[in-house]
Design a protein around this motif. Structure first.
Motif, PDB file in Angstrom:
ATOM      1  N   GLY A 100      32.959 -19.205   0.984  1.00 54.54           N
ATOM      2  CA  GLY A 100      33.210 -18.511   2.245  1.00 54.54           C
ATOM      3  C   GLY A 100      31.969 -18.259   3.081  1.00 54.54           C
ATOM      4  O   GLY A 100      31.948 -17.344   3.901  1.00 54.54           O
ATOM      5  N   VAL A 101      30.929 -19.090   2.898  1.00 56.09           N
ATOM      6  CA  VAL A 101      29.753 -18.945   3.757  1.00 56.09           C
ATOM      7  C   VAL A 101      30.114 -19.405   5.172  1.00 56.09           C
ATOM      8  O   VAL A 101      31.028 -20.209   5.357  1.00 56.09           O
ATOM      9  CB  VAL A 101      28.529 -19.730   3.233  1.00 56.09           C
ATOM     10  N   ALA A 102      29.383 -18.892   6.152  1.00 56.46           N
ATOM     11  CA  ALA A 102      29.662 -19.244   7.543  1.00 56.46           C
ATOM     12  C   ALA A 102      29.364 -20.710   7.821  1.00 56.46           C
ATOM     13  O   ALA A 102      30.030 -21.349   8.633  1.00 56.46           O
ATOM     14  CB  ALA A 102      28.854 -18.354   8.482  1.00 56.46           C
ATOM     15  N   GLY A 103      28.342 -21.244   7.147  1.00 56.62           N
ATOM     16  CA  GLY A 103      27.969 -22.631   7.370  1.00 56.62           C
ATOM     17  C   GLY A 103      26.826 -23.056   6.480  1.00 56.62           C
ATOM     18  O   GLY A 103      26.309 -22.250   5.693  1.00 56.62           O
ATOM     19  N   VAL A 104      26.454 -24.317   6.622  1.00 53.88           N
ATOM     20  CA  VAL A 104      25.356 -24.889   5.835  1.00 53.88           C
ATOM     21  C   VAL A 104      24.451 -25.670   6.782  1.00 53.88           C
ATOM     22  O   VAL A 104      24.935 -26.460   7.598  1.00 53.88           O
ATOM     23  CB  VAL A 104      25.897 -25.844   4.736  1.00 53.88           C
ATOM     24  N   ILE A 105      23.169 -25.443   6.682  1.00 48.81           N
ATOM     25  CA  ILE A 105      22.175 -26.211   7.434  1.00 48.81           C
ATOM     26  C   ILE A 105      21.328 -26.962   6.413  1.00 48.81           C
ATOM     27  O   ILE A 105      20.779 -26.359   5.480  1.00 48.81           O
ATOM     28  CB  ILE A 105      21.306 -25.310   8.328  1.00 48.81           C
ATOM     29  N   ALA A 106      21.251 -28.274   6.585  1.00 49.13           N
ATOM     30  CA  ALA A 106      20.539 -29.119   5.626  1.00 49.13           C
ATOM     31  C   ALA A 106      19.030 -29.022   5.821  1.00 49.13           C
ATOM     32  O   ALA A 106      18.541 -28.955   6.945  1.00 49.13           O
ATOM     33  CB  ALA A 106      20.992 -30.566   5.781  1.00 49.13           C
ATOM     34  N   LYS A 107      18.322 -28.987   4.706  1.00 53.61           N
ATOM     35  CA  LYS A 107      16.864 -29.123   4.724  1.00 53.61           C
ATOM     36  C   LYS A 107      16.565 -30.597   4.494  1.00 53.61           C
ATOM     37  O   LYS A 107      17.217 -31.218   3.661  1.00 53.61           O
ATOM     38  CB  LYS A 107      16.232 -28.316   3.588  1.00 53.61           C
ATOM     39  N   PRO A 108      15.603 -31.184   5.147  1.00 55.06           N
ATOM     40  CA  PRO A 108      14.785 -30.552   6.188  1.00 55.06           C
ATOM     41  C   PRO A 108      15.572 -30.435   7.498  1.00 55.06           C
ATOM     42  O   PRO A 108      16.387 -31.282   7.803  1.00 55.06           O
ATOM     43  CB  PRO A 108      13.611 -31.517   6.335  1.00 55.06           C
ATOM     44  N   PHE A 109      15.318 -29.369   8.232  1.00 58.90           N
ATOM     45  CA  PHE A 109      15.972 -29.139   9.521  1.00 58.90           C
ATOM     46  C   PHE A 109      14.935 -29.319  10.626  1.00 58.90           C
ATOM     47  O   PHE A 109      13.739 -29.345  10.371  1.00 58.90           O
ATOM     48  CB  PHE A 109      16.583 -27.733   9.584  1.00 58.90           C
ATOM     49  N   ASP A 110      15.422 -29.436  11.857  1.00 58.20           N
ATOM     50  CA  ASP A 110      14.526 -29.577  13.005  1.00 58.20           C
ATOM     51  C   ASP A 110      14.248 -28.183  13.573  1.00 58.20           C
ATOM     52  O   ASP A 110      15.168 -27.538  14.085  1.00 58.20           O
ATOM     53  CB  ASP A 110      15.185 -30.469  14.069  1.00 58.20           C
ATOM     54  N   PRO A 111      13.001 -27.696  13.483  1.00 58.14           N
ATOM     55  CA  PRO A 111      12.697 -26.353  13.980  1.00 58.14           C
ATOM     56  C   PRO A 111      13.016 -26.173  15.469  1.00 58.14           C
ATOM     57  O   PRO A 111      13.330 -25.072  15.910  1.00 58.14           O
ATOM     58  CB  PRO A 111      11.191 -26.192  13.737  1.00 58.14           C
ATOM     59  N   MET A 112      12.959 -27.261  16.235  1.00 59.19           N
ATOM     60  CA  MET A 112      13.206 -27.167  17.676  1.00 59.19           C
ATOM     61  C   MET A 112      14.690 -26.951  17.999  1.00 59.19           C
ATOM     62  O   MET A 112      15.026 -26.468  19.071  1.00 59.19           O
ATOM     63  CB  MET A 112      12.705 -28.423  18.394  1.00 59.19           C
ATOM     64  N   THR A 113      15.572 -27.320  17.074  1.00 59.29           N
ATOM     65  CA  THR A 113      17.008 -27.165  17.338  1.00 59.29           C
ATOM     66  C   THR A 113      17.697 -26.220  16.347  1.00 59.29           C
ATOM     67  O   THR A 113      18.916 -26.075  16.386  1.00 59.29           O
ATOM     68  CB  THR A 113      17.718 -28.536  17.295  1.00 59.29           C
ATOM     69  N   LEU A 114      16.925 -25.564  15.492  1.00 55.11           N
ATOM     70  CA  LEU A 114      17.517 -24.675  14.493  1.00 55.11           C
ATOM     71  C   LEU A 114      18.376 -23.599  15.147  1.00 55.11           C
ATOM     72  O   LEU A 114      19.495 -23.318  14.697  1.00 55.11           O
ATOM     73  CB  LEU A 114      16.425 -24.034  13.627  1.00 55.11           C
ATOM     74  N   TYR A 115      17.890 -22.993  16.235  1.00 54.96           N
ATOM     75  CA  TYR A 115      18.661 -21.939  16.895  1.00 54.96           C
ATOM     76  C   TYR A 115      20.005 -22.457  17.396  1.00 54.96           C
ATOM     77  O   TYR A 115      21.007 -21.741  17.374  1.00 54.96           O
ATOM     78  CB  TYR A 115      17.863 -21.303  18.044  1.00 54.96           C
ATOM     79  N   LYS A 116      20.034 -23.731  17.828  1.00 59.45           N
ATOM     80  CA  LYS A 116      21.293 -24.318  18.287  1.00 59.45           C
ATOM     81  C   LYS A 116      22.279 -24.455  17.133  1.00 59.45           C
ATOM     82  O   LYS A 116      23.469 -24.181  17.283  1.00 59.45           O
ATOM     83  CB  LYS A 116      21.061 -25.694  18.927  1.00 59.45           C
ATOM     84  N   GLU A 117      21.777 -24.904  15.965  1.00 58.10           N
ATOM     85  CA  GLU A 117      22.646 -25.042  14.796  1.00 58.10           C
ATOM     86  C   GLU A 117      23.218 -23.683  14.388  1.00 58.10           C
ATOM     87  O   GLU A 117      24.420 -23.561  14.120  1.00 58.10           O
ATOM     88  CB  GLU A 117      21.880 -25.656  13.614  1.00 58.10           C
ATOM     89  N   VAL A 118      22.369 -22.661  14.353  1.00 60.47           N
ATOM     90  CA  VAL A 118      22.823 -21.314  13.990  1.00 60.47           C
ATOM     91  C   VAL A 118      23.844 -20.823  15.012  1.00 60.47           C
ATOM     92  O   VAL A 118      24.917 -20.317  14.652  1.00 60.47           O
ATOM     93  CB  VAL A 118      21.626 -20.338  13.894  1.00 60.47           C
ATOM     94  N   SER A 119      23.537 -20.990  16.291  1.00 61.63           N
ATOM     95  CA  SER A 119      24.440 -20.538  17.353  1.00 61.63           C
ATOM     96  C   SER A 119      25.792 -21.243  17.296  1.00 61.63           C
ATOM     97  O   SER A 119      26.839 -20.610  17.484  1.00 61.63           O
ATOM     98  CB  SER A 119      23.807 -20.772  18.731  1.00 61.63           C
ATOM     99  N   GLU A 120      25.782 -22.551  17.040  1.00 64.40           N
ATOM    100  CA  GLU A 120      27.039 -23.309  16.955  1.00 64.40           C
ATOM    101  C   GLU A 120      27.881 -22.837  15.787  1.00 64.40           C
ATOM    102  O   GLU A 120      29.092 -22.650  15.919  1.00 64.40           O
ATOM    103  CB  GLU A 120      26.753 -24.805  16.820  1.00 64.40           C
ATOM    104  N   ILE A 121      27.271 -22.643  14.627  1.00 64.63           N
ATOM    105  CA  ILE A 121      28.006 -22.200  13.443  1.00 64.63           C
ATOM    106  C   ILE A 121      28.674 -20.854  13.703  1.00 64.63           C
ATOM    107  O   ILE A 121      29.818 -20.627  13.321  1.00 64.63           O
ATOM    108  CB  ILE A 121      27.067 -22.130  12.214  1.00 64.63           C
ATOM    109  N   LEU A 122      27.975 -19.959  14.400  1.00 66.18           N
ATOM    110  CA  LEU A 122      28.469 -18.598  14.599  1.00 66.18           C
ATOM    111  C   LEU A 122      29.206 -18.395  15.917  1.00 66.18           C
ATOM    112  O   LEU A 122      29.725 -17.318  16.178  1.00 66.18           O
ATOM    113  CB  LEU A 122      27.301 -17.621  14.497  1.00 66.18           C
ATOM    114  N   GLY A 123      29.238 -19.441  16.749  1.00 63.65           N
ATOM    115  CA  GLY A 123      29.916 -19.321  18.038  1.00 63.65           C
ATOM    116  C   GLY A 123      29.163 -18.447  19.042  1.00 63.65           C
ATOM    117  O   GLY A 123      29.754 -17.855  19.932  1.00 63.65           O
ATOM    118  N   TRP A 124      27.834 -18.380  18.885  1.00 61.23           N
ATOM    119  CA  TRP A 124      27.003 -17.626  19.828  1.00 61.23           C
ATOM    120  C   TRP A 124      26.680 -18.506  21.014  1.00 61.23           C
ATOM    121  O   TRP A 124      26.442 -19.691  20.862  1.00 61.23           O
ATOM    122  CB  TRP A 124      25.682 -17.194  19.188  1.00 61.23           C
TER     123      TRP A 124
END
Length: 126
Positions: A100-124
């Motif tokens: 039941g986690v909100a989402g998964v972000i794979a490592k290695p991730f792109d630091p320049m787009t990390l906020y976008k991935e987090v925002s998309e997962i959470l609907g921000w």
């Protein structure tokens, strides 16, 4: 607008630094850091972050065990958790979705787009 507050629980200091620089510098979010599952539980309960980015592979208490403890605590069970992991095989993803986690972000991730991935997962809106 109040900046988002993100708790990063990861035993690798370099990963913490990259995420902190990325989220603070690019979108102005407040980043809290914890180097272990136990420390993360304490910070989560006392600081009430908007989201927790949680490393799956950590010594002593791994991310899955940490997540279960967060879910067992009424003070932290409503905080969305996104796993950070190099484990992105279908079998791993199946386990994560059952938890039941909100989402998964794979490592290695792109630091320049990390906020976008987090925002998309959470609907921000970013």
């Amino acid at each position: 607008m109040v900046p988002k507050r993100v708790l990063v629980i990861d035993d690798e200091e370099l990963i913490q630094e990259v995420i902190q620089a990325s989220l603070e510098d690019i979108v102005g979010w407040e980043v809290l850091l914890a180097s272990s599952g136990a420390e993360g539980l304490t910070v989560a309960a006392s600081q009430s972050p908007d989201v927790i980015l949680l490393d799956v592979s950590m010594p002593i208490m791994d991310g899955i065990e940490t997540f279960k403890k967060l879910q067992d605590d009424s003070a932290t069970q409503t905080i969305p958790v996104i796993f950070l992991t190099a484990k992105v095989q279908p079998s791993d993803k199946a386990i994560f979705s059952q938890l039941g986690v909100a989402g998964v972000i794979a490592k290695p991730f792109d630091p320049m787009t990390l906020y976008k991935e987090v925002s998309e997962i959470l609907g921000w809106k970013s």
